[in-house]
Design a protein around this motif. Structure first.
Motif, PDB file in Angstrom:
ATOM      1  N   ASP A  30      -4.429  80.549  23.116  1.00 55.99           N
ATOM      2  CA  ASP A  30      -4.284  80.396  21.676  1.00 55.99           C
ATOM      3  C   ASP A  30      -5.514  79.712  21.087  1.00 55.99           C
ATOM      4  O   ASP A  30      -6.178  78.935  21.771  1.00 55.99           O
ATOM      5  CB  ASP A  30      -3.053  79.543  21.337  1.00 55.99           C
ATOM      6  N   PRO A  31      -5.805  79.970  19.814  1.00 57.27           N
ATOM      7  CA  PRO A  31      -6.899  79.238  19.173  1.00 57.27           C
ATOM      8  C   PRO A  31      -6.529  77.763  19.005  1.00 57.27           C
ATOM      9  O   PRO A  31      -5.363  77.426  18.822  1.00 57.27           O
ATOM     10  CB  PRO A  31      -7.014  79.907  17.799  1.00 57.27           C
ATOM     11  N   ALA A  32      -7.523  76.892  19.052  1.00 58.45           N
ATOM     12  CA  ALA A  32      -7.283  75.463  18.846  1.00 58.45           C
ATOM     13  C   ALA A  32      -6.900  75.201  17.389  1.00 58.45           C
ATOM     14  O   ALA A  32      -6.120  74.303  17.104  1.00 58.45           O
ATOM     15  CB  ALA A  32      -8.504  74.652  19.236  1.00 58.45           C
ATOM     16  N   LEU A  33      -7.454  75.976  16.465  1.00 58.75           N
ATOM     17  CA  LEU A  33      -7.092  75.907  15.052  1.00 58.75           C
ATOM     18  C   LEU A  33      -6.433  77.222  14.690  1.00 58.75           C
ATOM     19  O   LEU A  33      -7.060  78.280  14.751  1.00 58.75           O
ATOM     20  CB  LEU A  33      -8.327  75.684  14.171  1.00 58.75           C
ATOM     21  N   TRP A  34      -5.146  77.173  14.343  1.00 52.91           N
ATOM     22  CA  TRP A  34      -4.417  78.390  14.002  1.00 52.91           C
ATOM     23  C   TRP A  34      -3.497  78.057  12.842  1.00 52.91           C
ATOM     24  O   TRP A  34      -2.474  77.405  12.999  1.00 52.91           O
ATOM     25  CB  TRP A  34      -3.626  78.886  15.196  1.00 52.91           C
ATOM     26  N   LEU A  35      -3.896  78.493  11.667  1.00 56.57           N
ATOM     27  CA  LEU A  35      -3.139  78.248  10.444  1.00 56.57           C
ATOM     28  C   LEU A  35      -2.555  79.569   9.950  1.00 56.57           C
ATOM     29  O   LEU A  35      -3.211  80.603  10.044  1.00 56.57           O
ATOM     30  CB  LEU A  35      -4.047  77.662   9.359  1.00 56.57           C
ATOM     31  N   ASP A  56      -7.504  74.756   1.590  1.00 60.10           N
ATOM     32  CA  ASP A  56      -7.057  73.363   1.498  1.00 60.10           C
ATOM     33  C   ASP A  56      -6.485  72.873   2.828  1.00 60.10           C
ATOM     34  O   ASP A  56      -6.742  71.739   3.252  1.00 60.10           O
ATOM     35  CB  ASP A  56      -6.027  73.194   0.384  1.00 60.10           C
ATOM     36  N   ALA A  57      -5.723  73.727   3.501  1.00 60.20           N
ATOM     37  CA  ALA A  57      -5.148  73.356   4.798  1.00 60.20           C
ATOM     38  C   ALA A  57      -6.238  73.190   5.855  1.00 60.20           C
ATOM     39  O   ALA A  57      -6.191  72.265   6.672  1.00 60.20           O
ATOM     40  CB  ALA A  57      -4.129  74.397   5.243  1.00 60.20           C
ATOM     41  N   ALA A  58      -7.227  74.079   5.844  1.00 53.83           N
ATOM     42  CA  ALA A  58      -8.332  73.968   6.799  1.00 53.83           C
ATOM     43  C   ALA A  58      -9.080  72.657   6.592  1.00 53.83           C
ATOM     44  O   ALA A  58      -9.388  71.946   7.557  1.00 53.83           O
ATOM     45  CB  ALA A  58      -9.276  75.165   6.653  1.00 53.83           C
ATOM     46  N   VAL A  59      -9.347  72.318   5.337  1.00 53.01           N
ATOM     47  CA  VAL A  59     -10.041  71.059   5.030  1.00 53.01           C
ATOM     48  C   VAL A  59      -9.212  69.864   5.486  1.00 53.01           C
ATOM     49  O   VAL A  59      -9.741  68.900   6.051  1.00 53.01           O
ATOM     50  CB  VAL A  59     -10.375  70.975   3.524  1.00 53.01           C
ATOM     51  N   ALA A  60      -7.903  69.939   5.307  1.00 52.91           N
ATOM     52  CA  ALA A  60      -7.023  68.853   5.757  1.00 52.91           C
ATOM     53  C   ALA A  60      -7.077  68.670   7.274  1.00 52.91           C
ATOM     54  O   ALA A  60      -6.852  67.575   7.776  1.00 52.91           O
ATOM     55  CB  ALA A  60      -5.588  69.130   5.304  1.00 52.91           C
TER      56      ALA A  60
END
Length: 103
Positions: free
Chosen positions: A45-50, A65-69
């Motif tokens: 899985d990706p380490a960042l997965w939104l 906004d979620a990525a920046v958070a």
């Protein structure tokens, strides 16, 4: 589902991190934009997965906004990618679907 390769970079809290193979897209069944970046050290899985839940991010701004958070940024998007993402979200009526009348 659309998928476009972009670059995600770390912000102040994660300076120096960059993933030029990150993926952004729109998932019609979940009705959300999503972002996947940075290979996970242990899993596939990706380490960042939104954007893994229904209606999680209904606009690109919500996703940004979620990525920046989380300490990351993907803006500015290439104009071609941004236009495709917005187009991907617009539902296409099926040929047999009744049309709404304006009244």
């Amino acid at each position: 589902m659309s998928r476009y390769t972009i670059t995600v970079t770390g912000t102040a809290t994660r300076q120096g991190r960059s993933d030029s193979d990150a993926v952004i897209g729109y998932d019609p069944p979940l009705r959300t934009y999503f972002l996947q970046a940075f290979p996970h050290d242990v899993t596939d899985d990706p380490a960042l997965w939104l954007g893994t839940h229904d209606h999680a991010f209904e606009t690109l701004q919500d996703l940004h906004d979620a990525a920046v958070a989380h300490g990351y940024c993907f803006m500015p998007l290439p104009a071609v990618v941004a236009a495709k993402l917005i187009k991907d979200k617009v539902p296409v009526a099926s040929p047999g679907a009744p049309r709404r009348r304006s009244g």
